[in-house]
Write a protein that holds these residues in place. Structure first.
Motif, short mmCIF file in Angstrom:
data_model
loop_
_atom_site.label_atom_id
_atom_site.label_comp_id
_atom_site.label_asym_id
_atom_site.label_seq_id
_atom_site.Cartn_x
_atom_site.Cartn_y
_atom_site.Cartn_z
N LYS A 58 0.83 -1.21 0.00
CA LYS A 58 0.00 0.00 0.00
C LYS A 58 0.86 1.25 0.00
O LYS A 58 0.52 2.25 -0.65
CB LYS A 58 -0.92 -0.02 1.22
N ILE A 59 1.99 1.21 0.70
CA ILE A 59 2.88 2.37 0.73
C ILE A 59 3.47 2.60 -0.66
O ILE A 59 3.56 3.74 -1.13
CB ILE A 59 3.98 2.18 1.79
N ASP A 60 3.83 1.50 -1.34
CA ASP A 60 4.35 1.62 -2.71
C ASP A 60 3.35 2.34 -3.61
O ASP A 60 3.72 3.18 -4.43
CB ASP A 60 4.64 0.23 -3.29
N LEU B 57 3.29 6.18 -2.69
CA LEU B 57 4.50 7.01 -2.90
C LEU B 57 4.67 7.43 -4.36
O LEU B 57 4.36 6.69 -5.25
CB LEU B 57 5.74 6.22 -2.44
N GLU C 265 -4.48 0.24 5.43
CA GLU C 265 -4.48 1.36 4.48
C GLU C 265 -4.32 2.70 5.23
O GLU C 265 -3.51 3.55 4.84
CB GLU C 265 -5.80 1.34 3.68
N ALA D 138 -0.84 3.06 6.58
CA ALA D 138 0.09 3.39 5.50
C ALA D 138 -0.01 4.88 5.17
O ALA D 138 1.00 5.56 4.99
CB ALA D 138 -0.22 2.54 4.28
N VAL E 235 2.98 7.57 5.42
CA VAL E 235 3.46 8.25 4.22
C VAL E 235 3.36 9.77 4.37
O VAL E 235 4.26 10.50 3.95
CB VAL E 235 2.68 7.77 2.97
N LYS F 13 11.68 2.87 3.05
CA LYS F 13 10.88 3.53 2.01
C LYS F 13 10.35 4.89 2.44
O LYS F 13 10.31 5.82 1.66
CB LYS F 13 9.66 2.65 1.69
N ILE F 14 9.90 4.97 3.70
CA ILE F 14 9.23 6.20 4.13
C ILE F 14 10.17 7.14 4.88
O ILE F 14 9.74 8.17 5.39
CB ILE F 14 7.99 5.87 5.01
#
Lengths: 307, 120
Positions: A302-304, A307, B75, B78, B82, B109-110
């Motif tokens: 979900k983060i992918d 972003l 969700e 996330a 983000v 990633k974040i």
């Protein structure tokens, strides 16, 4: 620890060889109940057939704990003076004389006796716990303790090992080290890993109010962190990946329950001496409950997308 | 019928005692052998503790939790992570290495802080 190296051995070595065991700032009688029986004190090893009678036990603790009660030598150090005591022991080891009656609350006679016992040992092992890492000086005390161990290795074989509280603290340090090069407190905010305890460590960041979202994974900072850190946790959005109701889940916005690793799902964990062991699945998790790994894989996807 | 599972590794402290025997009846743990008191309690699951079996969510910390599904909860998590300027991922010490790896990669990633209980 990264400044001076880290002399380790496995618990099997301790069981089979150690004739001197030091417990510094830890109380295995209560916190690790089977440690002394299986690995360190009472265990009958290959070269230590008589178990406890073949070993000398030294305890360094400000309190007369149940572990201290069964020690041959108890160094009742004053709180927050561990660094001084280690320095005094290193001085004695190098042949200096202590021109005072007490160091860090411990009579010098006992310090001489402890150092003598360490020098005479065939194989010594120092176990340290939160009593050391939480005292004034924190990881600097460990640096000094490692230097003591290095000095002792001029006379005999000696190692040290942290007494890990949770079952997979070491596992995380191993995984993070092979992914980033650093064991904990890693900051990815600049796009590459940085490590500077005091700046990038959780409690300092919370106390300074620098983080704005916290995802808490199977631990309970709400019950164990200093008041000022918890105050900041109460202010920011908190996500808990956690199977139980805890003081932290009470402060959270989202709770994602997961299965218990080692009971309801298998996995790998590292013992306190760095030996990886496979955890077993014994029973099924409650219906519909996902594992930690599944939750993070979905979250990652979900983060992918975002972003 | 009580079934005995042998050589179970205890997931409580860093000793990881690997000689635990667990007694299982109808998919429930009814007893342990060789474990210490703390390990026994972890397997038996007492302490009158409340176990969550469904994700819960609330916008405001003063509100009550509402039940939700995994998809929504993950969700929303996330999204929070983000949108955050400096997220903190903390804990990690009571999960397996496979899950730790996944969570650390999320941290990368974040641009998060990734830290475990050793920091204390």
């Amino acid at each position: 620890m990264q400044d001076v190296g880290y002399p380790v051995c496995t618990l099997g070595e301790v069981k089979n060889r150690a004739d001197l065991v030091i417990f510094w700032g830890c109380n295995p009688m209560h916190a690790h109940p089977r440690h002394m029986g299986r690995y360190s004190v009472f265990a009958r090893g290959f070269f230590r057939e008589r178990g406890r009678r073949d070993r000398t036990v030294v305890v360094v603790d400000p309190r007369k704990t149940d572990t201290a009660k069964l020690a041959d030598l108890h160094l009742q150090v004053e709180p927050n003076k561990d660094y001084e005591l280690i320095s005094a022991m290193r001085a004695v080891l190098r042949g200096h004389e202590l021109n005072v009656d007490r160091v860090a609350g411990v009579p010098v006679d006992i310090i001489y006796e402890a150092v003598e016992a360490c020098k005479k040992a065939q194989f010594g092992q120092l176990f340290f716990g939160m009593g050391v890492t939480m005292s004034r000086g924190k990881h600097r005390i460990i640096d000094n303790a490692i230097c003591l161990i290095i000095d002792l290795n001029a006379y005999t074989k000696f190692g040290l090992m942290p007494m890990r509280g949770h079952y997979n603290v070491n596992g995380f340090n191993q995984v993070l080290s092979w992914l980033t090069g650093y064991p904990y407190a890693v900051d990815f905010s600049r796009g590459y890993p940085r490590y500077n305890p005091g700046e990038t460590s959780t409690i300092d960041l919370l106390v300074r109010g620098e983080v704005d979202v916290m995802m808490n994974i199977a631990s309970d900072p709400g019950a164990h962190f200093p008041q000022r850190a918890v105050e900041h946790i109460a202010k920011i959005p908190v996500i808990c990946v956690e199977p139980h109701q805890t003081p932290t889940t009470e402060l959270s916005n989202i709770i994602i329950p997961t299965a218990f690793t080692g009971v309801e799902v298998g996995g790998i964990a590292y013992r306190m001496d760095g030996v990886p062991l496979e955890l077993k699945k014994v029973v099924d998790p409650p219906e519909g409950v996902l594992t930690d790994e599944e939750v993070f894989k979905i979250m990652s996807k979900k983060i992918d997308e975002m972003l | 019928m009580v079934e005995i599972v042998k050589n179970v590794v205890c997931p409580f402290c860093g000793c990881l005692c690997d000689d635990i025997e667990i007694m299982v009846e109808d998919g429930h743990i009814v007893g342990t052998r060789n474990a210490c008191r703390i390990g026994h309690a972890k397997f038996m699951h007492f302490e009158g503790s409340v176990r969550y079996t469904e994700p819960l969510i609330r916008e405001n910390k003063k509100d009550d939790f509402k039940k939700t599904d995994y998809d929504t909860a993950i969700e929303e998590s996330a999204r929070l992570l983000v949108e955050s300027k400096l997220p903190l991922l903390y804990g990690f010490s009571s999960i397996g290495c496979e899950a730790q790896r996944e969570a650390i990669l999320i941290g990368e990633k974040i641009g998060a802080i990734v830290d475990n209980t050793a920091t204390v």
